[in-house]
Design an enzyme around this catalytic site. Structure first.
Site, PDB file in Angstrom:
ATOM      1  N   GLU A   1      31.496  43.342  30.717  1.00  0.00           N
ATOM      2  CA  GLU A   1      30.268  43.312  30.005  1.00  0.00           C
ATOM      3  C   GLU A   1      30.020  41.993  29.510  1.00  0.00           C
ATOM      4  OE1 GLU A   1      28.561  45.965  30.584  1.00  0.00           O
ATOM      5  OE2 GLU A   1      30.050  47.340  30.701  1.00  0.00           O
ATOM      6  N   GLY A   2      30.498  41.084  30.173  1.00  0.00           N
ATOM      7  CA  GLY A   2      30.294  39.583  29.843  1.00  0.00           C
ATOM      8  C   GLY A   2      31.344  38.924  29.130  1.00  0.00           C
TER       9      GLY A   2
END
Length: 566
Positions: free
Chosen positions: A435-436
């Site tokens: 998610e980053g």
């Protein structure tokens, strides 16, 4: 009989001391549903009591059903056989128990079968599930899929999909990443073509898709072939059918119960979600921010589990005639672990609170056209834009340190599969990647630091601190950050700013979190100790960062070609 809600004094403290009354009023629309649903609250106090009852039930399920099965899930894992993904036996059982308790529609409105709970409570639930089994969170925590449909879909789409999400009939996934477009989502190339029958058709491959075997998949695809970058992308709702092929699942270091799939769409029919061209710039960013907050809560849960394993082991392990917890170095490690967990938890729940206010105000603006709330909505939107990546940075990096130290306290046996900490060590590593990555979160948060958003929020928080000693410490942190920002602006070199971006963002995290802990310290003596320890540690780190930034050092930048060549 452990209950992961009742046995956590810090969670109990926060749910009693974080003011969510405004969120309740906005979410419940002045309790207009109290006559339509027997479980709808009639007051703020009633709503909060409902939250506690639900969390108590979930805490019992986590402690007595999910946690005891986590080792079996890790060993069996998700399997891929003849083109079909199979959950581990214990994963199926855990999902069944969560569904029976009506916990699969946590934030969805009651009219679609949900509980209508705020994100602040959902983050708390995610933490408890993650403490029990981090891989299960990757299924339980995908409720952001249904919430995205609720926020941006048509009423027809809401009625079509949301009740089945809430009942547990549907599971979800978000298909964003591609083999040649990892974090750079603007480079997504999977095609979406509008057919003559008015149906959209998807063609292409997605990779690293959590629960890519889900029933309903939100797919980011290029709907405008002549427009490069973000504006050429739209978001689509796809219901799994024969046009989707699961090519494989990844063999991962940890979170074995969560299937990570490579999937291929071939002329797969789908529905447009929202408007064309807004797939990335609006809907996916909203979806990912929710996922990032969920991962932050997941990290706190893993860290809590690791701390408890280390604490119990240190109390029971005898060396040289004493429990090793009596050794100052071990005691200090455990103390710092505990303080860091509580600090991260406070920031994650505060961020969830801000996101709740932002989203509830946005919904209120859309339904009532009350322009008086517009300014407030914009303010909370700005705060959420930097608090969300800050929470993920702080919580996931903290969790990796905590689990590292937990294994160290176990010594050699911690490196074996005889102790739970070995699994936690493998599970936690993904949190500051998916998610980053942390580096991408820094990029997302730095604007809020440089443009004054962090300072504005800090001023609001400082007004709530009356203890002069605590206030002095936070003011010193504020001065350090302010000096660094002014210096960065004076230098006026974008590469120099990027070089120091992580240090600047961490200074902002130190400042906001210190304010939050100082506010809590005024309510309970134990929290005073937590605030004192945290402040002392981050003030030392702050001085180090300030000295480095003001020294104008960019040595690594200047030497990078020579250093890395050959």
């Amino acid at each position: 009989m452990p209950n992961f809600f009742k046995d956590n004094k810090d969670i109990l403290f926060l749910i009693d001391n974080i003011d969510i009354s405004r969120i309740v009023l906005l979410k419940e629309k002045d309790f207009e549903e109290k006559h339509s649903y027997e479980y709808a609250p009639s007051s703020v106090e009633d709503a909060i009591e409902n939250y506690k009852i639900a969390l108590d039930i979930l805490g019992d399920i986590c402690g007595n059903t999910i946690a005891p099965m986590a080792k079996d899930v890790d060993i069996e894992g998700a399997r891929f056989e003849n083109g079909v993904v199979h959950y581990a036996k214990s994963t199926k059982e855990a999902l069944k128990r969560l569904t029976q308790a009506d916990f699969m529609g946590f934030t969805i409105p009651r009219q679609y079968g949900g509980l209508n709970f705020p994100k602040t409570i959902y983050s708390l639930a995610i933490e408890m599930v993650s403490r029990a089994d981090a891989s299960l969170m990757n299924l339980f925590g995908l409720q952001e899929i249904s919430e995205t449909i609720y926020r941006f879909g048509t009423e027809e789409q809401r009625k079509k999909y949301l009740p089945k999400f809430c009942s547990g009939e549907y599971t979800g996934a978000m298909a964003l990443t591609e083999p040649d477009a990892g974090s750079d989502l603007q480079a997504v190339s999977l095609k979406a073509t509008l057919g003559n029958d008015g149906t959209w058709y998807l063609d292409g491959v997605k990779r690293f898709i959590t629960n890519g075997c889900g029933d309903i998949i939100l797919v980011l695809a290029r709907s405008e072939p002549n427009i490069k970058g973000a504006r050429g992308l739209s978001l689509f709702i796809y219901k799994k059918d024969e046009h989707l092929k699961i090519r494989r699942i990844e063999e991962k270091l940890g979170i074995h119960g969560s299937p990570t799939c490579e999937i291929m769409f071939t002329n797969a029919p789908a529905e447009l979600l929202g408007e064309r061209k807004l797939g990335l710039v609006k809907y996916t960013f909203s979806l990912m921010n929710g996922a990032r907050l969920g991962v932050a809560a997941q990290a706190v849960g893993i860290a809590e589990a690791a701390y408890r394993e280390a604490y119990d082991y240190a109390n029971n392990r005898k060396q040289f005639g004493s429990s090793i917890i009596e050794f100052p170095q071990i005691y200090e490690m455990l103390t710092n672990m505990k303080v860091d967990i509580e600090a991260a938890r406070r920031l994650v729940y505060f961020t969830s609170n801000v996101v709740d206010l932002k989203e509830s105000l946005e919904e209120s603006l859309e339904s009532t056209k009350d322009k008086s709330k517009k300014k407030e909505f914009k303010q909370y939107s700005r705060y959420a834009s930097f608090l969300t990546p800050m929470s993920k940075i702080f919580a996931t990096e903290m969790a990796n340190r905590v689990v590292y130290d937990a294994l160290q306290i176990h010594g050699g046996v911690g490196y074996t599969k005889d102790f739970e900490v070995e699994r936690l060590y493998r599970d936690v590593r993904i949190t500051n990647i998916y998610e980053g990555t942390t580096q991408l979160q820094v990029h997302a948060a730095i604007g809020g630091v440089i443009t004054g958003g962090v300072m504005n929020l800090t001023d609001e928080l400082l007004s709530q601190i009356s203890n002069p000693n605590l206030k002095q410490g936070t003011l010193e942190l504020k001065e350090s950050l302010d000096s660094c920002i002014r210096h960065i602006k004076k230098v006026g070199d974008s590469q120099f700013q990027q070089f120091h971006a992580r240090r600047l963002v961490e200074l902002g995290i130190f400042l906001i979190t210190s304010c939050l802990l100082s506010i809590d310290a005024q309510k309970e003596p134990r929290k005073q100790k937590v605030a004192d320890i945290f402040l002392n540690r981050v003030m030392a780190k702050s001085c180090e960062y300030k000295k480095y930034i003001l020294s104008n050092s960019s040595l690594i930048i200047n030497l990078k070609d020579n250093m890395l060549a050959g």
